[in-house]
Design a protein around this motif. Structure first.
Motif, PDB file in Angstrom:
ATOM      1  N   ASN A 176      -7.092 -13.073  -1.188  1.00 40.69           N
ATOM      2  CA  ASN A 176      -7.992 -12.567  -0.587  1.00 40.69           C
ATOM      3  C   ASN A 176      -8.020 -11.263   0.055  1.00 40.69           C
ATOM      4  N   GLN A 177      -6.912 -11.494   0.851  1.00 38.67           N
ATOM      5  CA  GLN A 177      -6.677 -10.146   1.783  1.00 38.67           C
ATOM      6  C   GLN A 177      -6.087  -9.029   0.818  1.00 38.67           C
ATOM      7  N   ALA A 185      -6.897  -8.642  -2.423  1.00 37.37           N
ATOM      8  CA  ALA A 185      -8.066  -8.046  -3.041  1.00 37.37           C
ATOM      9  C   ALA A 185      -8.770  -7.228  -2.477  1.00 37.37           C
ATOM     10  N   HIS A 186      -9.088  -7.511  -1.029  1.00 37.64           N
ATOM     11  CA  HIS A 186     -10.036  -6.708  -0.207  1.00 37.64           C
ATOM     12  C   HIS A 186      -9.034  -5.358   0.037  1.00 37.64           C
ATOM     13  N   ALA A 187      -7.865  -5.572   0.322  1.00 38.54           N
ATOM     14  CA  ALA A 187      -7.207  -4.197   0.840  1.00 38.54           C
ATOM     15  C   ALA A 187      -6.918  -3.241  -0.633  1.00 38.54           C
ATOM     16  N   PRO A 202      -8.434  -3.095  -3.890  1.00 42.37           N
ATOM     17  CA  PRO A 202      -9.288  -3.705  -5.023  1.00 42.37           C
ATOM     18  C   PRO A 202      -9.329  -3.209  -6.371  1.00 42.37           C
ATOM     19  N   GLN A 226       0.926  -1.179   0.027  1.00 43.25           N
ATOM     20  CA  GLN A 226      -0.155  -0.144  -0.058  1.00 43.25           C
ATOM     21  C   GLN A 226       0.902   1.175  -0.077  1.00 43.25           C
ATOM     22  N   SER A 260      -5.589 -17.113   1.050  1.00 43.22           N
ATOM     23  CA  SER A 260      -5.731 -16.251   2.061  1.00 43.22           C
ATOM     24  C   SER A 260      -4.916 -14.857   1.716  1.00 43.22           C
TER      25      SER A 260
END
Length: 324
Positions: A299-300, A302-304, A306, A280, A296
């Motif tokens: 998915n994390q 993709a969520h953080a 997007p 980030q 895992s």
């Protein structure tokens, strides 16, 4: 690190995922993400297998353009002897156009397709770029004591005659300086500490080798957009890899990072939050985690992030073009 300064900025790079862990026939594409059209043929190929195959392995074809120059290289060769040949035939990819083969490292899931690929290639003396450790015997020793052989396959004499070995730790510029192979990656983060159950055989002795020093990535600089970094397993650590690519090229802008990020399993899942924190800060425009990244971590990520996230899939071609 100044050796990478002569990496050219290219007009376009296309990266086609020939082999990876996942297949989803219904994934949609976009202007830069092109998915293989499964409706082009039967769902079962002539050999009785699925039209496209997935496996715990990785292989990507990288095509670059700069002015009138065009070139194609192959990164890794998958886990099975014939998987990439099957998928390339399905996607109507002529593997004889590749001008170099790059091994991200010497583990079986990135090298097992090499012997049969060499048998199929018409061109003699194709450059094979790898670290000096890549073709040594390797194994994993599990906590239970069970040992897993992860060595690259042995090449026959005739297969060895098909390659021109480029075997070094330093960076390598390929195809008129349009593609850079990182060579051995400097480790600078305090949380990417390697694979503690990994061993390498040197001479007659097995040595604990958690750093997997032969790990390397491929770097392309897209004019006006920044670096595109393609990883195999990222044993050096995703952030170490990105940092090294930036230092090697004197370019801080990261346009895309894709491939295996090796964040799966109990050893590595604990560093997912720190890895995402650092991502980030770096802010790649695109991220396409695959192969050994793990559900895992994917998915994390993709969520953080997007807007940056692209779902990975066998048969996907990413098309990154320079600014007009």
């Amino acid at each position: 690190m100044k050796k990478g300064n002569s990496l050219l900025e290219v007009d376009e790079v296309k990266i086609t995922i020939i082999m990876d862990n996942t297949i989803d026939a219904f994934l949609t594409g976009s202007e830069i993400v092109h998915r293989f059209n499964m409706s082009k043929g039967p769902l079962i190929a002539d050999d009785g297998f699925s039209t496209l195959l997935g496996e715990h392995g990785f292989s990507a074809m990288i095509q670059v353009k700069c002015g009138k120059k065009q070139a194609t290289v192959l990164l890794d060769t998958g886990m099975s002897p014939n998987g990439i040949l099957h998928n390339a035939a399905t996607m109507e990819i002529n593997l004889n156009v590749i001008q170099a083969i790059i091994l991200s490292h010497g583990h079986v899931d990135h090298t097992m397709g090499l012997p049969n690929l060499l048998d199929k290639l018409d061109s003699p003396q194709i450059p094979l770029i790898c670290h000096p450790d890549a073709l040594l015997d390797r194994k994993l020793i599990m906590p239970s004591g069970y040992e897993v052989n992860v060595s690259a396959p042995k090449l026959t004499t005739s297969q060895q005659m098909k390659i021109a070995m480029v075997n070094k730790t330093a960076p390598t510029l390929l195809v008129d300086n349009m593609v850079l192979v990182s060579g051995e990656i400097t480790r600078t983060t305090d949380f990417e500490t390697g694979f503690p159950i990994h061993y390498t055989k040197r001479g007659e002795r097995w040595e604990n080798d958690p750093l997997v020093r032969d790990d390397q990535c491929v770097i392309v600089n897209v004019r006006g957009k920044g670096l595109v970094i393609i990883t195999g397993c990222c044993h050096a650590g995703l952030i170490n890899t990105i940092n090294y690519a930036q230092a090697l090229t004197n370019c801080q802008q990261i346009y895309a990072v894709l491939g295996g990020f090796h964040l799966t399993g109990g050893i590595f899942e604990k560093i997912i939050p720190k890895t995402i924190d650092e991502l980030q800060k770096i802010l790649p425009t695109y991220l396409m985690p695959g192969h050994c990244t793990g559900a895992s971590a994917i998915n994390q990520i993709a969520h953080a992030m997007p807007k940056a996230f692209i779902p990975n899939n066998v048969g996907t071609t990413l098309v990154f073009q320079a600014e007009n």
